[in-house]
Design a protein around this motif. Structure first.
Motif, short mmCIF file in Angstrom:
data_model
loop_
_atom_site.label_atom_id
_atom_site.label_comp_id
_atom_site.label_asym_id
_atom_site.label_seq_id
_atom_site.Cartn_x
_atom_site.Cartn_y
_atom_site.Cartn_z
N UNK A 238 -3.96 6.02 9.31
CA UNK A 238 -3.51 5.19 8.20
C UNK A 238 -3.42 3.71 8.58
N UNK A 239 -3.54 3.40 9.87
CA UNK A 239 -3.51 2.02 10.36
C UNK A 239 -4.87 1.64 10.91
N UNK A 240 -5.32 0.43 10.61
CA UNK A 240 -6.60 -0.03 11.14
C UNK A 240 -6.49 -1.50 11.54
N UNK A 241 -7.37 -1.90 12.44
CA UNK A 241 -7.37 -3.26 12.96
C UNK A 241 -8.72 -3.53 13.61
N UNK B 282 -1.47 -5.63 4.71
CA UNK B 282 -1.89 -6.12 6.02
C UNK B 282 -0.86 -7.11 6.54
N UNK B 283 -0.45 -6.92 7.78
CA UNK B 283 0.49 -7.81 8.46
C UNK B 283 -0.08 -8.12 9.84
N UNK C 10 -3.22 -5.99 11.14
CA UNK C 10 -3.12 -4.54 11.07
C UNK C 10 -2.95 -4.14 9.60
N UNK C 11 -3.81 -3.26 9.12
CA UNK C 11 -3.77 -2.82 7.73
C UNK C 11 -3.26 -1.38 7.64
N UNK D 270 6.30 -3.21 7.57
CA UNK D 270 5.23 -3.61 6.65
C UNK D 270 5.73 -3.83 5.23
N UNK D 271 6.99 -3.44 4.96
CA UNK D 271 7.54 -3.64 3.63
C UNK D 271 7.16 -2.52 2.68
N UNK D 272 7.11 -2.86 1.41
CA UNK D 272 6.85 -1.88 0.35
C UNK D 272 5.38 -1.91 -0.06
#
Length: 108
Positions: free
Chosen positions: A34-37, A12-13, A51-52, A2-4
């Motif tokens: 901590x993840x949602x979709x 969100x990716x 996915x956020x 997801x990066x920084x």
């Protein structure tokens, strides 16, 4: 990956999930939320899932297991490992103009 992301921030990716026959995405499971979709209730052979990740206050490398549930049955989609770096200094520079990435998970 997801990066920084800054502490308290979000990113969100997209994750692409495919199967040989149409299916619905019924939800996702993450150990600490901590993840949602959103779910995908319309059957399709390919779903693009936004996915956020919502970062907490602690900084450092975060790695979580994301389980995507479908109407194909338990274990039809492999568990996805999601990684992010929560850091004040790098999140600002990395967010400027960086394109979105897609990860892929396939089912049979």
């Amino acid at each position: 990956a997801l990066g920084n992301v800054a502490p308290g921030g979000s990113v969100t990716k997209n994750i692409v999930v495919r199967a040989n026959r149409p299916f619905c995405v019924t939800g996702i499971v993450c150990s600490d939320g901590c993840l949602s979709c959103p779910t995908k209730e319309r059957p399709a052979k390919v779903h693009i899932l936004p996915v956020t990740f919502q970062a907490g206050d602690a900084s450092g490398r975060i790695e979580r297991q994301l389980t995507i549930t479908t109407d194909l049955g338990e274990g039809a989609v492999p568990v996805v490992t999601v990684q992010a770096q929560v850091d004040d200094a790098t999140a600002v520079g990395a967010a400027a103009g960086r394109p979105s990435a897609e990860q892929s998970a396939s089912t049979r």
